[in-house]
Design an enzyme around this catalytic site. Structure first.
Site, PDB file in Angstrom:
ATOM      1  N   ASP A  10       0.847  -0.844  -0.766  1.00 26.08           N
ATOM      2  CA  ASP A  10       0.107  -0.059   0.584  1.00 26.08           C
ATOM      3  C   ASP A  10       0.960   1.464   0.010  1.00 26.08           C
ATOM      4  O   ASP A  10       1.978   1.585  -0.050  1.00 26.08           O
ATOM      5  CB  ASP A  10      -0.926   0.042   1.385  1.00 26.08           C
ATOM      6  CG  ASP A  10      -1.975   1.458   1.426  1.00 26.08           C
ATOM      7  OD1 ASP A  10      -2.591   1.778   0.135  1.00 26.08           O
ATOM      8  OD2 ASP A  10      -1.637   1.892   2.423  1.00 26.08           O
ATOM      9  N   ASP A  12      -0.037   4.879   0.591  1.00 31.10           N
ATOM     10  CA  ASP A  12      -0.410   6.236   2.229  1.00 31.10           C
ATOM     11  C   ASP A  12      -0.561   5.511   3.615  1.00 31.10           C
ATOM     12  O   ASP A  12      -1.032   4.723   3.555  1.00 31.10           O
ATOM     13  CB  ASP A  12      -1.335   6.623   1.694  1.00 31.10           C
ATOM     14  CG  ASP A  12      -1.136   7.413   0.290  1.00 31.10           C
ATOM     15  OD1 ASP A  12      -0.162   8.014   0.313  1.00 31.10           O
ATOM     16  OD2 ASP A  12      -2.568   8.228   0.033  1.00 31.10           O
ATOM     17  N   ASP A  18       0.509   9.351   5.751  1.00 24.16           N
ATOM     18  CA  ASP A  18      -1.187   9.682   5.397  1.00 24.16           C
ATOM     19  C   ASP A  18      -1.414  11.026   5.433  1.00 24.16           C
ATOM     20  O   ASP A  18      -1.558  11.709   6.358  1.00 24.16           O
ATOM     21  CB  ASP A  18      -1.750   8.593   6.009  1.00 24.16           C
ATOM     22  CG  ASP A  18      -3.397   7.587   5.502  1.00 24.16           C
ATOM     23  OD1 ASP A  18      -3.563   8.958   3.786  1.00 24.16           O
ATOM     24  OD2 ASP A  18      -4.034   7.370   5.250  1.00 24.16           O
ATOM     25  N   ASP A  20      -6.165  13.065   5.987  1.00 19.83           N
ATOM     26  CA  ASP A  20      -7.130  13.043   6.112  1.00 19.83           C
ATOM     27  C   ASP A  20      -8.073  13.782   5.247  1.00 19.83           C
ATOM     28  O   ASP A  20      -8.342  12.770   4.476  1.00 19.83           O
ATOM     29  CB  ASP A  20      -7.735  13.514   7.469  1.00 19.83           C
ATOM     30  CG  ASP A  20      -7.731  11.636   8.600  1.00 19.83           C
ATOM     31  OD1 ASP A  20      -7.495  10.966   8.107  1.00 19.83           O
ATOM     32  OD2 ASP A  20      -8.055  12.415   9.471  1.00 19.83           O
ATOM     33  N   ARG A  60     -12.875  12.191  -7.367  1.00 22.00           N
ATOM     34  CA  ARG A  60     -13.591  13.463  -5.892  1.00 22.00           C
ATOM     35  C   ARG A  60     -12.816  14.705  -6.578  1.00 22.00           C
ATOM     36  O   ARG A  60     -13.869  15.425  -6.102  1.00 22.00           O
ATOM     37  CB  ARG A  60     -12.917  13.311  -4.565  1.00 22.00           C
ATOM     38  CG  ARG A  60     -13.650  12.310  -3.830  1.00 22.00           C
ATOM     39  CD  ARG A  60     -12.359  11.878  -2.640  1.00 22.00           C
ATOM     40  NE  ARG A  60     -12.634  10.784  -1.927  1.00 22.00           N
ATOM     41  CZ  ARG A  60     -13.367  10.536  -1.114  1.00 22.00           C
ATOM     42  NH1 ARG A  60     -14.354  10.899  -0.324  1.00 22.00           N
ATOM     43  NH2 ARG A  60     -14.093   8.869  -0.642  1.00 22.00           N
ATOM     44  N   CYS A  92      -6.182   2.918  -8.456  1.00 19.15           N
ATOM     45  CA  CYS A  92      -8.143   2.818  -7.941  1.00 19.15           C
ATOM     46  C   CYS A  92      -8.283   4.382  -8.532  1.00 19.15           C
ATOM     47  O   CYS A  92      -7.959   5.232  -7.443  1.00 19.15           O
ATOM     48  CB  CYS A  92      -8.291   2.406  -7.345  1.00 19.15           C
ATOM     49  SG  CYS A  92     -10.600   2.897  -7.775  1.00 19.15           S
ATOM     50  N   HIS A  94     -11.344   5.814  -8.434  1.00 15.15           N
ATOM     51  CA  HIS A  94     -12.353   6.531  -8.599  1.00 15.15           C
ATOM     52  C   HIS A  94     -13.207   6.723  -6.917  1.00 15.15           C
ATOM     53  O   HIS A  94     -12.231   6.327  -5.903  1.00 15.15           O
ATOM     54  CB  HIS A  94     -13.181   4.767  -8.773  1.00 15.15           C
ATOM     55  CG  HIS A  94     -12.965   4.263  -9.755  1.00 15.15           C
ATOM     56  ND1 HIS A  94     -11.587   3.113 -10.078  1.00 15.15           N
ATOM     57  CD2 HIS A  94     -13.379   5.017 -11.176  1.00 15.15           C
ATOM     58  CE1 HIS A  94     -12.355   3.011 -11.310  1.00 15.15           C
ATOM     59  NE2 HIS A  94     -12.966   3.870 -12.382  1.00 15.15           N
TER      60      HIS A  94
END
Length: 189
Positions: A10, A12, A18, A20, A60, A92, A94
């Site tokens: 992975d 982030d 990472d 928010d 987004r 991804c 999306h």
């Protein structure tokens, strides 16, 4: 010829800090302490590494593909500076509402890796900082590893909830995972 040794990571919270608010630019992308060196250690031991990452900020409208490319260019350059490399990045684009088949915990990105490398992913280590990272990998036969960085930090000193696959192995960070993997490989040699 033996199959390649592969680790799926992975991004982030596992390789880099990472947020928010999403990592939207190369300036915001900051590697976690020791993470790039850990990847370089894997590479030097003959392991190939790939990233699998949900990048819903694209869907987004928070950043563009060119911004994501700049982030990954920075990651590749910083890895090269410590003698490491990332073989490929699968992501991804999306948003969660898109109900795609590639957003983890769905498995399409993992299936793309299997196709690209001509591999069965059975027992290929997958490393992430959340349940969805390891759930997606386990669905295609990967060996689950959780790091206690990023979102995984909430599990420090606690038992993992039932949402995690059985036999998920827990490591302090990416460097500790690499220590584990290389020690296990040496013991089996």
């Amino acid at each position: 010829m033996s199959p390649i040794k592969l680790v799926i990571l992975d991004r982030d919270g596992t390789i880099n800090e990472d947020s928010d608010d999403f990592i939207k630019s190369a300036d915001e992308w900051k590697p976690l302490p020791g993470a790039l060196e850990a990847i370089a250690r894997l590479n030097h031991a003959g392991w190939h590494t790939v990233v699998v990452s949900n990048q819903s900020g694209l869907g987004r409208g928070l950043f563009e593909v060119s911004d994501l490319n700049a982030i990954h260019t920075k990651m590749h350059q910083m890895l090269a500076a410590v003698g490491g490399r990332m073989d490929a990045v699968f992501y991804c684009p999306h948003a969660p509402a898109d109900a795609c088949h590639c957003r983890k915990p769905a498995t399409a990105l993992f299936e793309q890796i299997a196709d690209r490398y001509g591999l069965d992913l059975k027992n290929v280590p997958v490393v992430g900082d959340s349940a969805r990272d390891v759930i997606a990998g386990v669905a295609v036969g990967c060996e689950p590893h959780l790091v206690l960085t990023g979102k995984g930090a909430v599990y420090k000193g606690r038992a993992l909830p039932e949402a995690f696959p059985l036999h998920t192995q827990v490591h302090e960070d990416l460097s500790a995972f690499v220590d584990f993997l290389l020690s296990r490989e040496e013991a089996l040699a």
